[in-house]
Scaffold this motif. Structure first.
Motif, PDB file in Angstrom:
ATOM      1  N   ILE A  80       0.833  -1.201   0.000  1.00  0.00           N
ATOM      2  CA  ILE A  80       0.000   0.000   0.000  1.00  0.00           C
ATOM      3  C   ILE A  80       0.870   1.254   0.000  1.00  0.00           C
ATOM      4  O   ILE A  80       0.776   2.097  -0.894  1.00  0.00           O
ATOM      5  CB  ILE A  80      -0.940   0.032   1.221  1.00  0.00           C
ATOM      6  CG1 ILE A  80      -1.880  -1.175   1.219  1.00  0.00           C
ATOM      7  CG2 ILE A  80      -1.741   1.342   1.221  1.00  0.00           C
ATOM      8  CD1 ILE A  80      -2.895  -1.180   0.106  1.00  0.00           C
ATOM      9  N   VAL A  81       1.734   1.394   1.027  1.00  0.00           N
ATOM     10  CA  VAL A  81       2.486   2.644   1.183  1.00  0.00           C
ATOM     11  C   VAL A  81       3.585   2.804   0.131  1.00  0.00           C
ATOM     12  O   VAL A  81       3.909   3.933  -0.263  1.00  0.00           O
ATOM     13  CB  VAL A  81       3.083   2.767   2.596  1.00  0.00           C
ATOM     14  CG1 VAL A  81       1.984   2.819   3.635  1.00  0.00           C
ATOM     15  CG2 VAL A  81       4.069   1.655   2.897  1.00  0.00           C
ATOM     16  N   GLY A  82       4.167   1.686  -0.327  1.00  0.00           N
ATOM     17  CA  GLY A  82       5.214   1.781  -1.348  1.00  0.00           C
ATOM     18  C   GLY A  82       4.703   2.407  -2.633  1.00  0.00           C
ATOM     19  O   GLY A  82       5.186   3.465  -3.062  1.00  0.00           O
ATOM     20  N   PRO A  83       3.697   1.801  -3.290  1.00  0.00           N
ATOM     21  CA  PRO A  83       3.147   2.389  -4.514  1.00  0.00           C
ATOM     22  C   PRO A  83       2.545   3.772  -4.295  1.00  0.00           C
ATOM     23  O   PRO A  83       2.620   4.632  -5.180  1.00  0.00           O
ATOM     24  CB  PRO A  83       2.073   1.376  -4.923  1.00  0.00           C
ATOM     25  CG  PRO A  83       2.510   0.087  -4.326  1.00  0.00           C
ATOM     26  CD  PRO A  83       3.153   0.465  -3.015  1.00  0.00           C
ATOM     27  N   ALA A  84       1.935   3.995  -3.114  1.00  0.00           N
ATOM     28  CA  ALA A  84       1.315   5.299  -2.848  1.00  0.00           C
ATOM     29  C   ALA A  84       2.367   6.404  -2.820  1.00  0.00           C
ATOM     30  O   ALA A  84       2.195   7.456  -3.454  1.00  0.00           O
ATOM     31  CB  ALA A  84       0.553   5.257  -1.525  1.00  0.00           C
ATOM     32  N   LEU A  85       3.456   6.208  -2.097  1.00  0.00           N
ATOM     33  CA  LEU A  85       4.512   7.228  -2.036  1.00  0.00           C
ATOM     34  C   LEU A  85       5.219   7.364  -3.382  1.00  0.00           C
ATOM     35  O   LEU A  85       5.553   8.469  -3.809  1.00  0.00           O
ATOM     36  CB  LEU A  85       5.518   6.889  -0.940  1.00  0.00           C
ATOM     37  CG  LEU A  85       5.029   7.077   0.498  1.00  0.00           C
ATOM     38  CD1 LEU A  85       6.106   6.639   1.487  1.00  0.00           C
ATOM     39  CD2 LEU A  85       4.639   8.526   0.763  1.00  0.00           C
ATOM     40  N   GLU A  86       5.468   6.248  -4.048  1.00  0.00           N
ATOM     41  CA  GLU A  86       6.119   6.296  -5.361  1.00  0.00           C
ATOM     42  C   GLU A  86       5.290   7.095  -6.347  1.00  0.00           C
ATOM     43  O   GLU A  86       5.802   7.950  -7.087  1.00  0.00           O
ATOM     44  CB  GLU A  86       6.345   4.871  -5.880  1.00  0.00           C
ATOM     45  CG  GLU A  86       6.850   4.798  -7.313  1.00  0.00           C
ATOM     46  CD  GLU A  86       8.234   5.392  -7.498  1.00  0.00           C
ATOM     47  OE1 GLU A  86       8.542   5.822  -8.622  1.00  0.00           O
ATOM     48  OE2 GLU A  86       9.003   5.428  -6.521  1.00  0.00           O
ATOM     49  N   SER A  87       3.990   6.844  -6.382  1.00  0.00           N
ATOM     50  CA  SER A  87       3.109   7.545  -7.320  1.00  0.00           C
ATOM     51  C   SER A  87       2.921   9.003  -6.936  1.00  0.00           C
ATOM     52  O   SER A  87       2.809   9.871  -7.805  1.00  0.00           O
ATOM     53  CB  SER A  87       1.742   6.851  -7.366  1.00  0.00           C
ATOM     54  OG  SER A  87       1.861   5.520  -7.813  1.00  0.00           O
ATOM     55  N   THR A 122      -4.451   3.790  -4.979  1.00  0.00           N
ATOM     56  CA  THR A 122      -3.334   4.538  -5.564  1.00  0.00           C
ATOM     57  C   THR A 122      -3.596   4.819  -7.036  1.00  0.00           C
ATOM     58  O   THR A 122      -3.413   5.946  -7.520  1.00  0.00           O
ATOM     59  CB  THR A 122      -2.019   3.760  -5.407  1.00  0.00           C
ATOM     60  OG1 THR A 122      -1.644   3.727  -4.030  1.00  0.00           O
ATOM     61  CG2 THR A 122      -0.890   4.410  -6.209  1.00  0.00           C
ATOM     62  N   HIS A 123      -4.042   3.805  -7.768  1.00  0.00           N
ATOM     63  CA  HIS A 123      -4.307   3.966  -9.202  1.00  0.00           C
ATOM     64  C   HIS A 123      -5.500   4.880  -9.440  1.00  0.00           C
ATOM     65  O   HIS A 123      -5.537   5.618 -10.428  1.00  0.00           O
ATOM     66  CB  HIS A 123      -4.543   2.600  -9.843  1.00  0.00           C
ATOM     67  CG  HIS A 123      -3.406   1.638  -9.641  1.00  0.00           C
ATOM     68  ND1 HIS A 123      -2.168   1.842 -10.200  1.00  0.00           N
ATOM     69  CD2 HIS A 123      -3.309   0.486  -8.925  1.00  0.00           C
ATOM     70  CE1 HIS A 123      -1.355   0.859  -9.849  1.00  0.00           C
ATOM     71  NE2 HIS A 123      -2.021   0.025  -9.074  1.00  0.00           N
ATOM     72  N   ILE A 124      -6.473   4.845  -8.541  1.00  0.00           N
ATOM     73  CA  ILE A 124      -7.634   5.721  -8.680  1.00  0.00           C
ATOM     74  C   ILE A 124      -7.213   7.180  -8.523  1.00  0.00           C
ATOM     75  O   ILE A 124      -7.596   8.040  -9.336  1.00  0.00           O
ATOM     76  CB  ILE A 124      -8.726   5.351  -7.656  1.00  0.00           C
ATOM     77  CG1 ILE A 124      -9.393   4.031  -8.046  1.00  0.00           C
ATOM     78  CG2 ILE A 124      -9.771   6.464  -7.556  1.00  0.00           C
ATOM     79  CD1 ILE A 124     -10.405   3.530  -7.038  1.00  0.00           C
ATOM     80  N   ILE A 125      -6.406   7.479  -7.498  1.00  0.00           N
ATOM     81  CA  ILE A 125      -5.963   8.858  -7.286  1.00  0.00           C
ATOM     82  C   ILE A 125      -5.191   9.365  -8.498  1.00  0.00           C
ATOM     83  O   ILE A 125      -5.325  10.524  -8.904  1.00  0.00           O
ATOM     84  CB  ILE A 125      -5.100   8.964  -6.013  1.00  0.00           C
ATOM     85  CG1 ILE A 125      -5.917   8.602  -4.773  1.00  0.00           C
ATOM     86  CG2 ILE A 125      -4.543  10.384  -5.863  1.00  0.00           C
ATOM     87  CD1 ILE A 125      -5.101   8.537  -3.489  1.00  0.00           C
ATOM     88  N   GLN A 126      -4.397   8.492  -9.106  1.00  0.00           N
ATOM     89  CA  GLN A 126      -3.613   8.872 -10.288  1.00  0.00           C
ATOM     90  C   GLN A 126      -4.502   9.314 -11.449  1.00  0.00           C
ATOM     91  O   GLN A 126      -4.062  10.063 -12.319  1.00  0.00           O
ATOM     92  CB  GLN A 126      -2.752   7.699 -10.747  1.00  0.00           C
ATOM     93  CG  GLN A 126      -1.591   7.382  -9.833  1.00  0.00           C
ATOM     94  CD  GLN A 126      -0.844   6.139 -10.316  1.00  0.00           C
ATOM     95  OE1 GLN A 126      -1.429   5.087 -10.539  1.00  0.00           O
ATOM     96  NE2 GLN A 126       0.451   6.278 -10.481  1.00  0.00           N
ATOM     97  N   GLN A 127      -5.734   8.846 -11.460  1.00  0.00           N
ATOM     98  CA  GLN A 127      -6.632   9.123 -12.581  1.00  0.00           C
ATOM     99  C   GLN A 127      -7.647  10.227 -12.267  1.00  0.00           C
ATOM    100  O   GLN A 127      -8.601  10.426 -13.012  1.00  0.00           O
ATOM    101  CB  GLN A 127      -7.363   7.839 -12.976  1.00  0.00           C
ATOM    102  CG  GLN A 127      -6.424   6.749 -13.456  1.00  0.00           C
ATOM    103  CD  GLN A 127      -7.138   5.449 -13.752  1.00  0.00           C
ATOM    104  OE1 GLN A 127      -7.849   5.330 -14.745  1.00  0.00           O
ATOM    105  NE2 GLN A 127      -6.954   4.465 -12.896  1.00  0.00           N
ATOM    106  N   LEU A 128      -7.418  10.950 -11.168  1.00  0.00           N
ATOM    107  CA  LEU A 128      -8.297  12.048 -10.793  1.00  0.00           C
ATOM    108  C   LEU A 128      -7.640  13.390 -11.098  1.00  0.00           C
ATOM    109  O   LEU A 128      -6.416  13.506 -11.157  1.00  0.00           O
ATOM    110  CB  LEU A 128      -8.610  11.986  -9.289  1.00  0.00           C
ATOM    111  CG  LEU A 128      -9.307  10.732  -8.770  1.00  0.00           C
ATOM    112  CD1 LEU A 128      -9.477  10.824  -7.248  1.00  0.00           C
ATOM    113  CD2 LEU A 128     -10.664  10.526  -9.438  1.00  0.00           C
ATOM    114  N   ASP A 129      -8.467  14.406 -11.294  1.00  0.00           N
ATOM    115  CA  ASP A 129      -7.961  15.766 -11.374  1.00  0.00           C
ATOM    116  C   ASP A 129      -8.719  16.625 -10.373  1.00  0.00           C
ATOM    117  O   ASP A 129      -9.510  16.114  -9.573  1.00  0.00           O
ATOM    118  CB  ASP A 129      -8.064  16.329 -12.802  1.00  0.00           C
ATOM    119  CG  ASP A 129      -9.501  16.403 -13.314  1.00  0.00           C
ATOM    120  OD1 ASP A 129     -10.443  16.334 -12.488  1.00  0.00           O
ATOM    121  OD2 ASP A 129      -9.692  16.559 -14.527  1.00  0.00           O
TER     122      ASP A 129
END
Length: 254
Positions: A80-87, A122-129
């Motif tokens: 969870i935290v690894g991909p979240a911080l990386e992204s 994490t992927h959802i946040i990446q696709q938001l504006d």
């Protein structure tokens, strides 16, 4: 009692820090350094104006973690935290998205929220504006709200009857209720599985939809430029509501 999580290796020498807190801090510091170390060391942070945003992000992350009840503090899953911080290093200049990533990481350390945390967030946040974020924020108090749609004609493809619908949704003074930005945001949030929209059901009290027919109000909501015409916009009534995933996302990330 404060948890006192600090993303600072020097703080770990403090004997007042509990073993659990010290272990979690060490894990976070390691991931943080791997993710953001190069940004701190190279000129890229100046080119992208990231120095202040990075500091604000770290402060925000510390604040969110320190809100956790000490009894609920657990070591987070690296998945969870690894991909979240990386992204997040590509998005933390955006205030709304920076906050979502910080809350996601903190929620992964909170035993009262772990069951709601999904790796997909994490992927959802990446696709938001920003528009998506503001629309989601409008659901913090209510899980369902009124929505309408109006038929709008387009002839860009030279079809004889080239019409489509656009959504009318009041969520924020920063967004025109009837606009391409609003409609594309509603489409995107549906695609991500966070909301659903139906026009098979609507609120019995139709006065709720009065503003959705008021052309002057809709088009002057932020721009101050009323639409010309008789002031009445034909619109179909409906309901927009959060899915179970959407409810969990808001609880974890907003």
């Amino acid at each position: 009692m404060s948890v006192n999580i600090k993303l600072d290796i020097n703080k770990l020498a403090d004997d007042t820090i509990s073993p659990v807190t010290k272990r979690i801090s060490t894990t976070l510091i390691s991931i943080w350094d791997l993710t953001f170390g190069q940004i701190d060391n190279f000129n890229e942070k100046y080119q992208l104006k990231k120095e202040k945003e990075l500091k604000d992000y770290k402060t925000l992350l510390e604040s969110e973690i320190n809100k956790i009840n000490p009894d609920n503090l657990v070591e987070p899953k690296l998945s969870i935290v690894g991909p979240a911080l990386e992204s997040s290093k590509f998005y933390y200049e955006e205030k709304e998205l920076r906050s979502m990533f910080a809350k996601l990481v903190a929620s992964a350390m909170d035993s009262s929220k772990i069951s709601k945390v999904r790796t997909s967030f994490t992927h959802i946040i990446q696709q938001l504006d920003k528009v998506d974020a503001l629309n989601l924020l409008s659901f913090q108090d209510k899980t369902r709200k009124p929505i309408a749609r109006a038929e709008t004609g387009y002839n860009s493809y030279k079809f004889i009857n080239d019409n489509r619908y656009q959504y009318i949704f009041f969520s924020s003074h920063d967004i025109e209720p009837l606009s391409d930005a609003m409609s594309s945001s509603i489409d995107n949030l549906q695609r991500l599985g966070l909301i659903e929209v139906t026009f098979d059901r609507w609120y019995d009290n139709e006065s709720i939809y009065d503003n959705y027919h008021d052309s002057s109000y809709i088009f002057s909501y932020t721009s101050g430029i009323p639409k010309q015409g008789n002031g009445y916009l034909p619109a179909e009534h409906g309901i927009i509501f959060l899915t179970t995933l959407g409810i969990q996302f808001i609880d974890v990330c907003l």
